[in-house]
Design a protein around this motif. Structure first.
Motif, PDB file in Angstrom:
ATOM      1  N   UNK A 256       0.863  -1.187   0.000  1.00  0.00           N
ATOM      2  CA  UNK A 256       0.000   0.000   0.000  1.00  0.00           C
ATOM      3  C   UNK A 256       0.895   1.231   0.000  1.00  0.00           C
ATOM      4  N   UNK A 257       0.591   2.149  -0.873  1.00  0.00           N
ATOM      5  CA  UNK A 257       1.422   3.351  -1.006  1.00  0.00           C
ATOM      6  C   UNK A 257       0.689   4.565  -0.447  1.00  0.00           C
ATOM      7  N   UNK A 258       1.488   5.509   0.051  1.00  0.00           N
ATOM      8  CA  UNK A 258       0.931   6.729   0.656  1.00  0.00           C
ATOM      9  C   UNK A 258       0.660   7.771  -0.426  1.00  0.00           C
ATOM     10  N   UNK A 259       0.057   7.369  -1.498  1.00  0.00           N
ATOM     11  CA  UNK A 259      -0.338   8.335  -2.529  1.00  0.00           C
ATOM     12  C   UNK A 259      -1.631   7.818  -3.145  1.00  0.00           C
ATOM     13  N   UNK A 260      -2.324   8.693  -3.881  1.00  0.00           N
ATOM     14  CA  UNK A 260      -3.666   8.295  -4.309  1.00  0.00           C
ATOM     15  C   UNK A 260      -3.636   7.298  -5.466  1.00  0.00           C
ATOM     16  N   UNK A 261      -2.746   7.495  -6.415  1.00  0.00           N
ATOM     17  CA  UNK A 261      -2.692   6.608  -7.583  1.00  0.00           C
ATOM     18  C   UNK A 261      -1.259   6.241  -7.923  1.00  0.00           C
ATOM     19  N   UNK A 262      -1.068   5.052  -8.493  1.00  0.00           N
ATOM     20  CA  UNK A 262       0.261   4.607  -8.895  1.00  0.00           C
ATOM     21  C   UNK A 262       0.394   4.504 -10.411  1.00  0.00           C
ATOM     22  N   UNK A 263      -0.668   4.025 -11.070  1.00  0.00           N
ATOM     23  CA  UNK A 263      -0.583   3.792 -12.516  1.00  0.00           C
ATOM     24  C   UNK A 263      -1.917   4.161 -13.171  1.00  0.00           C
ATOM     25  N   UNK A 264      -1.896   4.289 -14.510  1.00  0.00           N
ATOM     26  CA  UNK A 264      -3.059   4.847 -15.225  1.00  0.00           C
ATOM     27  C   UNK A 264      -4.223   3.870 -15.342  1.00  0.00           C
ATOM     28  N   UNK A 265      -3.919   2.572 -15.293  1.00  0.00           N
ATOM     29  CA  UNK A 265      -4.964   1.548 -15.460  1.00  0.00           C
ATOM     30  C   UNK A 265      -4.803   0.479 -14.382  1.00  0.00           C
ATOM     31  N   UNK A 266      -5.781  -0.431 -14.325  1.00  0.00           N
ATOM     32  CA  UNK A 266      -5.778  -1.436 -13.251  1.00  0.00           C
ATOM     33  C   UNK A 266      -4.570  -2.360 -13.316  1.00  0.00           C
ATOM     34  N   UNK A 267      -4.155  -2.723 -14.531  1.00  0.00           N
ATOM     35  CA  UNK A 267      -3.051  -3.684 -14.657  1.00  0.00           C
ATOM     36  C   UNK A 267      -2.023  -3.165 -15.657  1.00  0.00           C
ATOM     37  N   UNK A 268      -0.750  -3.227 -15.253  1.00  0.00           N
ATOM     38  CA  UNK A 268       0.347  -2.962 -16.188  1.00  0.00           C
ATOM     39  C   UNK A 268       1.202  -4.236 -16.277  1.00  0.00           C
ATOM     40  N   UNK A 269       1.393  -4.713 -17.499  1.00  0.00           N
ATOM     41  CA  UNK A 269       2.192  -5.920 -17.745  1.00  0.00           C
ATOM     42  C   UNK A 269       3.642  -5.552 -18.029  1.00  0.00           C
ATOM     43  N   UNK A 270       4.551  -6.432 -17.596  1.00  0.00           N
ATOM     44  CA  UNK A 270       5.981  -6.208 -17.817  1.00  0.00           C
ATOM     45  C   UNK A 270       6.572  -7.390 -18.587  1.00  0.00           C
ATOM     46  N   UNK A 271       6.385  -7.411 -19.895  1.00  0.00           N
ATOM     47  CA  UNK A 271       6.855  -8.569 -20.667  1.00  0.00           C
ATOM     48  C   UNK A 271       8.367  -8.624 -20.832  1.00  0.00           C
ATOM     49  N   UNK A 272       9.058  -7.497 -20.690  1.00  0.00           N
ATOM     50  CA  UNK A 272      10.497  -7.508 -20.979  1.00  0.00           C
ATOM     51  C   UNK A 272      11.357  -7.419 -19.720  1.00  0.00           C
ATOM     52  N   UNK A 273      10.990  -6.575 -18.782  1.00  0.00           N
ATOM     53  CA  UNK A 273      11.833  -6.320 -17.608  1.00  0.00           C
ATOM     54  C   UNK A 273      11.227  -6.967 -16.353  1.00  0.00           C
ATOM     55  N   UNK A 274      12.042  -7.071 -15.314  1.00  0.00           N
ATOM     56  CA  UNK A 274      11.622  -7.460 -13.963  1.00  0.00           C
ATOM     57  C   UNK A 274      11.279  -8.958 -13.838  1.00  0.00           C
ATOM     58  N   UNK A 275      11.263  -9.419 -12.580  1.00  0.00           N
ATOM     59  CA  UNK A 275      10.890 -10.815 -12.314  1.00  0.00           C
ATOM     60  C   UNK A 275       9.386 -10.965 -12.208  1.00  0.00           C
ATOM     61  N   UNK A 276       8.688  -9.864 -11.920  1.00  0.00           N
ATOM     62  CA  UNK A 276       7.233  -9.972 -11.840  1.00  0.00           C
ATOM     63  C   UNK A 276       6.624  -9.801 -13.238  1.00  0.00           C
ATOM     64  N   UNK A 277       5.400 -10.330 -13.387  1.00  0.00           N
ATOM     65  CA  UNK A 277       4.742 -10.230 -14.699  1.00  0.00           C
ATOM     66  C   UNK A 277       3.866  -8.994 -14.804  1.00  0.00           C
ATOM     67  N   UNK A 278       3.183  -8.660 -13.666  1.00  0.00           N
ATOM     68  CA  UNK A 278       2.262  -7.527 -13.770  1.00  0.00           C
ATOM     69  C   UNK A 278       2.023  -6.895 -12.405  1.00  0.00           C
ATOM     70  N   UNK A 279       1.598  -5.626 -12.449  1.00  0.00           N
ATOM     71  CA  UNK A 279       1.218  -4.903 -11.234  1.00  0.00           C
ATOM     72  C   UNK A 279      -0.247  -4.528 -11.361  1.00  0.00           C
TER      73      UNK A 279
END
Ligand code: FAD
Ligand code: UDP
Length: 384
Positions: A256-279
């Motif tokens: 949980x972050x101390x700000x109102x919004x983190x990203x523009x849509x509900x899900x962002x996929x990361x097909x190229x970078x990072x170990x996680x697939x989506x936020x």
């Protein structure tokens, strides 16, 4: 004494519990090894008071009015159309790939007709289309396959797309228009007060008893019932007699972050970078207003709870062996994503459960002469 033991309080088990209790007045014991109902669709208010999904984002979508009407008995709905962005070449572009994706990624100004031609020039001729690589490469070519699908799929499934059935990546369409909705279904909604509330309403019946934190393995020698519905992993039910069926798992990192919004849509996929697939950022899904925001990062993994059957020919062959055993258990019905080893969405599981209920109801007009099963022996132990 119960008429039914139902193992698993997800969609498969809960729909059947509701139908059996309400339509037939049968007495149902439904158990789950987790401390809550709703299976993977479980949602709850976290310590900051934000409604989150414990097992990753669940968006309801279906083309079946019958399934939607059935669930509407237990919830009102919030209209919601799911939109996803992918971070590719350091740009956030729409997924499924559409006209805007290509124009933004390559700095072009193509029309839909020009994009169709653009895809045709890059698509490889593959016949027959068998794998998850084939599906994408035969539609949009290798470069887009590598940017959007290869890395994500390797992370998500731990194998190359060439080793997965075509049905996996075929879930994500390719479009030449500007439609940026993730799903194309006619009906797209979120349960207005969350999934768990919907399940509570479903299971709220005097003939249904819910027992949580109860693993079937710990009670299968003791519990008294006439018939059973099993919605856990089918290979586990049969003591992994033909070897383990692979189920892919996920580790969820909730923040949980101390700000109102983190990203523009509900899900962002990361097909190229990072170990996680989506936020996932839940407030987009739920419509909740809150000064803070809650996110989930998904890290795929081989171990942990079973979430995804892995669609590959050898797994399907092994599943068929278990399915044959299941056919020899006339008093046990195997239903749901884990027990029928199918990569089903929620609506498909509801449809499967409703169809199973109709079959049960036709086959078992009454319990008057039914035998009591007690206990249900462990595989490999006495059948006497
Ligand atoms: P489950 O929900 O897995 O329920 C089975 C239950 O059985 C579990 O609660 C488990 O604890 C219990 N159980 C298993 N074994 C035992 C045992 N031995 N003893 C006691 N209890 C046991 N679908 C959509 O339509 N839209 C989406 O957006 C979507 N997103 C998803 C995102 C993720 C990350 C995942 C993993 C799935 C998603 N799904 C989505 C699919 C959806 O979760 C499933 O279709 C649905 O939950 C399957 O219901 P089920 O009852 O078959 O299984
Ligand atoms: N996929 C991908 N890149 C994406 C989105 C999906 O490679 O940006 C592939 C991946 O193999 C994924 C599959 O398509 O597992 C199905 O995607 P979906 O979003 O339906 O997966 P789920 O929500 O069921 O995890």
């Amino acid at each position: 004494m119960f008429d039914w033991l139902i193992v698993g309080a997800g969609f498969a088990g809960s729909v059947l519990a509701e139908r059996l209790a309400r339509e037939r007045n049968d007495r149902v014991l439904i158990i789950d090894r987790r401390p809550h109902i709703a299976g993977n669709a479980f949602d709850h208010y976290n310590t900051d008071g934000i409604l989150v999904h414990r097992y990753g984002p669940h968006i309801f979508h279906t083309n079946s009015a019958q399934i939607f009407d059935y669930l509407s008995r237990f919830t009102s709905w919030r209209p919601y159309e799911h939109r996803v962005l992918a971070e590719v070449d350091r740009k956030l572009v729409p997924v499924p790939i559409n006209l805007d994706t290509i124009n933004q990624l390559y700095g072009l100004d193509l029309t839909s007709e020009e994009l169709a031609m653009w895809f045709r020039e890059r698509a490889e001729k593959i016949d027959p289309v068998v794998t998850s690589e084939d599906v994408v490469v035969s539609q949009v070519g290798r470069e887009l396959y590598e940017k959007f699908f290869k890395g994500y799929t390797r992370k998500q499934w731990g194998v190359d797309p060439a080793q997965l059935d075509k049905s996996v990546t075929a879930r994500v369409p390719t479009r030449t228009n500007r439609d940026d909705r993730y799903f194309g279904d006619l009906l797209q909604f979120m349960p207005e007060h969350g999934y768990t509330r919907m399940f509570e309403n479903m299971l709220n019946h005097p003939n249904i008893k819910v027992m949580l934190k109860t693993d079937f393995e710990d009670i299968r020698d003791e519990i008294r019932f006439r018939r059973m519905i099993f919605t856990g992993p089918i290979d586990g039910f049969f003591g992994h007699r033909f070897g383990k069926l692979p189920y892919r798992s996920l580790k969820f990192h909730h923040v949980t972050l101390e700000k109102e919004w983190h990203q523009a849509v509900a899900v962002v996929n990361y097909p190229m970078e990072h170990d996680y697939t989506r936020i996932t950022e839940y407030k987009h899904l739920t419509g909740q207003s809150h000064a803070k925001t809650s996110l989930t990062y998904e890290y795929p993994s081989d171990d942990g709870d079973p979430y995804y059957p892995v669609p590959r020919p050898e797994n399907e062959a092994r599943y068929k062996q278990y399915e044959n055993l299941a056919r020899q258990e006339p008093d046990v019905w195997f239903v749901g994503r884990l027990a029928t080893y199918r990569y089903y969405n929620m609506d498909q599981v509801v449809g499967q459960a409703l169809a199973t209920f109709r079959r049960i109801d036709a086959a078992l007009p009454s319990f008057a002469n039914a035998q009591i099963k007690a206990p249900f022996p462990r595989p490999g132990r006495a059948n006497s």
